[in-house]
Design a protein around this motif. Structure first.
Motif, PDB file in Angstrom:
ATOM      1  N   GLU A 116       1.019  -1.144   0.017  1.00  0.00           N
ATOM      2  CA  GLU A 116      -0.099   0.045   0.044  1.00  0.00           C
ATOM      3  C   GLU A 116       0.842   1.251  -0.023  1.00  0.00           C
ATOM      4  N   ILE A 130      -5.756   5.182  -1.060  1.00  0.00           N
ATOM      5  CA  ILE A 130      -6.303   3.999  -1.705  1.00  0.00           C
ATOM      6  C   ILE A 130      -8.205   4.039  -1.782  1.00  0.00           C
ATOM      7  N   PHE A 179      -4.195  -1.829  -7.040  1.00  0.00           N
ATOM      8  CA  PHE A 179      -4.723  -0.712  -6.126  1.00  0.00           C
ATOM      9  C   PHE A 179      -5.441   0.411  -7.221  1.00  0.00           C
TER      10      PHE A 179
ATOM     11  N   HIS B 109      -3.817   0.978   5.914  1.00  0.00           N
ATOM     12  CA  HIS B 109      -3.624  -0.389   6.324  1.00  0.00           C
ATOM     13  C   HIS B 109      -3.861  -0.697   7.654  1.00  0.00           C
TER      14      HIS B 109
END
Lengths: 194, 194
Positions: A116, A130, A179, B109
């Motif tokens: 990420e 994201i 992503f 995350h």
């Protein structure tokens, strides 16, 4: 390199190999030159070449300056290559405390964090979040494994970026993720992201 | 409750409400009883009812004993409900250090970690790993937001479990994820997970 070289020649070629690829481990170099790991370490000291961890850090330092959408210290792993808006590579060695107590396998979310943060790093915008991620864990990662993640911006549509991330341990792909990110203006973060 | 109650009656009803739903915030209770937050705090002290954080912990303690596939302390957030093999709920308040320095938005995350660890918690097996995850971040999460995650086992095929996780802040869905997990025997973790 099938035959052993004399020391002078080995030192010369060792320097060339590490210049070409600063991410060789001492193990890999020992195999390449058919000598012991200890010999490689002594050779490196003689040549003034720092250990792998240090070499990775040195390369990473240069890349952190290029990053726009995330602060360098927020990247999980060391950013060893970056072409802003195009691609990036990071290296990450999970520590033992990142493993599940039961299975000794590295917890998925640490691997996800590397992917990420790398996906955000490659975006050529002042901030990005994201929106969607489709990810696949292919093999368990264990303590001591070195994760090499490669991210690539596949396409861009307006403020949306499509980024693929692949993570390998040695030559085995352990993780793959797609992503979709949205770049942000500082005043539109309240809007829905998808 | 449109009309203000006298104190005795308010204390009585406050106890009933918190028994029904231990996860009311003081803010929500103040609104419900049309009194100040300060009044609610004094009422709670008089009734010997601990603050929300403490109440959540108490409920969570009971659930950690039921979990099989993960160690309780590895769950991100407090596990406030668990029906092993079926469903679970966790509550998580990200701390300021979990936000991006640039945007002050909580890093994806951390939200993912809550979802992932909850998805593993609900599995009725001694160990389980994530194979695939399809996730969507719908709204940015900010410092101070309280994330309530619900996981549901949708179906099981052999050692594969399909788990959906939804995370809300108040009544707004901020995250949604579909996970495919594989339960593990201790000797088959070297096999490919998908």
């Amino acid at each position: 390199m099938a035959t052993k070289l004399n020391k002078k020649e080995r030192l010369r070629q060792l320097k060339i190999e590490i210049d070409k690829n600063p991410f060789y481990t001492d193990d890999e170099l020992a195999e390449l030159f058919s000598v012991s790991v200890q010999t490689i370490r002594l050779d490196r000291m003689e040549l003034g070449i720092p250990e792998l961890r240090e070499r990775i850090k040195n390369v990473a330092e240069e890349n952190y300056h290029k990053v726009k959408a995330i602060v360098g210290s927020e990247i999980v792993g060391e950013l060893i290559d970056l072409e802003l808006g195009k691609s990036g590579i990071s290296v990450f060695e999970p520590t033992p405390d990142m493993a599940f107590l039961k299975t000794k396998i590295i917890r998925g979310h640490y691997i996800y964090s590397q992917a990420e943060s790398l996906a955000i790093s490659v975006i050529d915008a002042d901030a990005a979040l994201i929106g969607v991620a489709n990810i696949k864990y292919k093999y368990p990662v264990r303590i001591g494994d070195r994760l090499v993640a490669k991210a690539e911006v596949i396409r861009r549509r307006g403020n949306k970026y499509f980024v693929w991330v692949m993570i390998k341990v040695k030559n085995k792909e352990v993780f793959r993720g797609k992503f979709i990110l949205a770049s942000l203006e500082s005043d539109n973060t309240e809007k829905e992201m998808q």
